[in-house]
Every structure is written in structure tokens, then in C-alpha cells.
Design a protein around this motif. Structure first.
Motif, short mmCIF file in Angstrom:
data_model
loop_
_atom_site.label_atom_id
_atom_site.label_comp_id
_atom_site.label_asym_id
_atom_site.label_seq_id
_atom_site.Cartn_x
_atom_site.Cartn_y
_atom_site.Cartn_z
N ALA A 1 -8.72 -1.31 -2.61
CA ALA A 1 -9.48 -0.46 -1.68
C ALA A 1 -10.97 -0.52 -2.02
O ALA A 1 -11.81 -0.63 -1.12
N LEU B 1 -12.83 -2.05 5.09
CA LEU B 1 -12.14 -0.78 5.18
C LEU B 1 -13.13 0.27 5.66
O LEU B 1 -14.12 0.54 4.98
N ASP C 1 -12.28 -3.67 -0.69
CA ASP C 1 -12.40 -3.61 0.77
C ASP C 1 -13.58 -2.75 1.21
O ASP C 1 -14.23 -3.06 2.20
N HIS D 1 -4.77 3.25 4.51
CA HIS D 1 -5.18 2.81 5.84
C HIS D 1 -3.91 2.36 6.56
O HIS D 1 -3.34 1.33 6.21
#
Length: 140
Positions: free
Chosen positions: A9, A18, A12, A90
Motif C-alpha cells: 500500500a 492508490l 502504491d 481498496h
């Protein structure tokens, strides 16, 4: 263990892949007797379905000064195992079921130190009230 962001994450976020404002972000109640946190876990497929007691999508998401916040989240009519943690991810589709959506639904954060945890569901609603402190849900 303390609350943590998953490594992928973070990658990203830094790579622009993200977007917490526009992506569907789901909060899951987690049974840690079934799921053991690892910062190297990447996607919802790394979390056994049997560890997920209930899910709900976040609303009124906000990002201000590197701090992520959202409206308090309510899980409705929750039954099942004791919940000792929360996971944010997500949700790219129907991540609660197995398949491609789980493999593409990026894990974001693992939260196991929060007021009210652990909680044993009793069939009623469970409301997660996010912190009003400086870091809200989490800060980068």
C-alpha cells in the motif's frame, strides 16, 4: 502489535496507484485467531475469508495534510467470531468472495489497537468511531 500500513500500500501511495479519495475503501472486522498479520501481505486474497467477520465501505473520505479520515463506519447485524482487529483495503469489486477481485484488492492498513477492540458480535450493529485526534485513521 501496533497499527501498521501494509508495504505494498505504501508503494502504491508513492507510485500514484492508490487513491483513497476516489477508490472504494472497505473496512473489515477481523478474527485474528484465523488471520495473522504480515506487513508483506499484499491483497485481500492474503486474508482468509473465514477471518473476515463483516465488512462495510467507508464514506465521506477526506485527505488533509497527509491525514486520512472518513465518517464513522457501521456494520449491521453482526454475528460471528470475536473481532480483534480491523483491516482497510481498496475493494476493486466483490472482494468478499474468492477470485480476481480478491487478488486485485490492495490491503492498506491493519488496526489492532483501537478503543472497543476486541469485540464479540451479538447480532446487533457495531459502529467504529474513528479518532478525532491528530492522526485520525492514519497519517503518512
Amino acid at each position: 502489535m501496533a497499527n501498521q500500513l501494509y508495504i505494498k500500500a505504501k508503494e502504491d501511495f508513492l507510485g500514484g496507484n492508490l487513491n483513497l479519495s476516489s477508490n472504494t475503501v472497505t473496512l473489515a472486522l477481523i478474527d485474528t485467531d484465523v488471520y495473522t498479520f504480515s506487513s508483506s501481505h499484499e491483497d485481500r486474497a492474503d486474508v482468509p475469508n473465514t477471518a473476515v467477520v463483516s465488512t462495510t465501505n467507508l464514506t465521506s473520505k477526506q485527505i488533509t495534510s497527509g491525514i486520512f479520515d472518513a465518517a464513522d463506519a457501521t456494520f449491521t447485524s453482526v454475528t460471528g467470531a470475536n473481532c480483534e482487529a480491523l483491516i482497510l483495503y481498496h475493494n476493486t469489486g466483490d472482494a468478499e468472495n474468492s477470485g480476481a477481485d480478491q487478488a486485485t484488492s490492495r490491503l492498506i492498513a491493519f488496526i489492532d489497537t483501537a478503543t472497543g477492540l476486541p469485540i464479540l458480535p451479538n447480532g446487533g450493529d457495531i459502529t467504529v468511531r474513528f479518532s478525532d485526534g491528530a492522526n485520525k485513521i492514519f497519517a503518512l
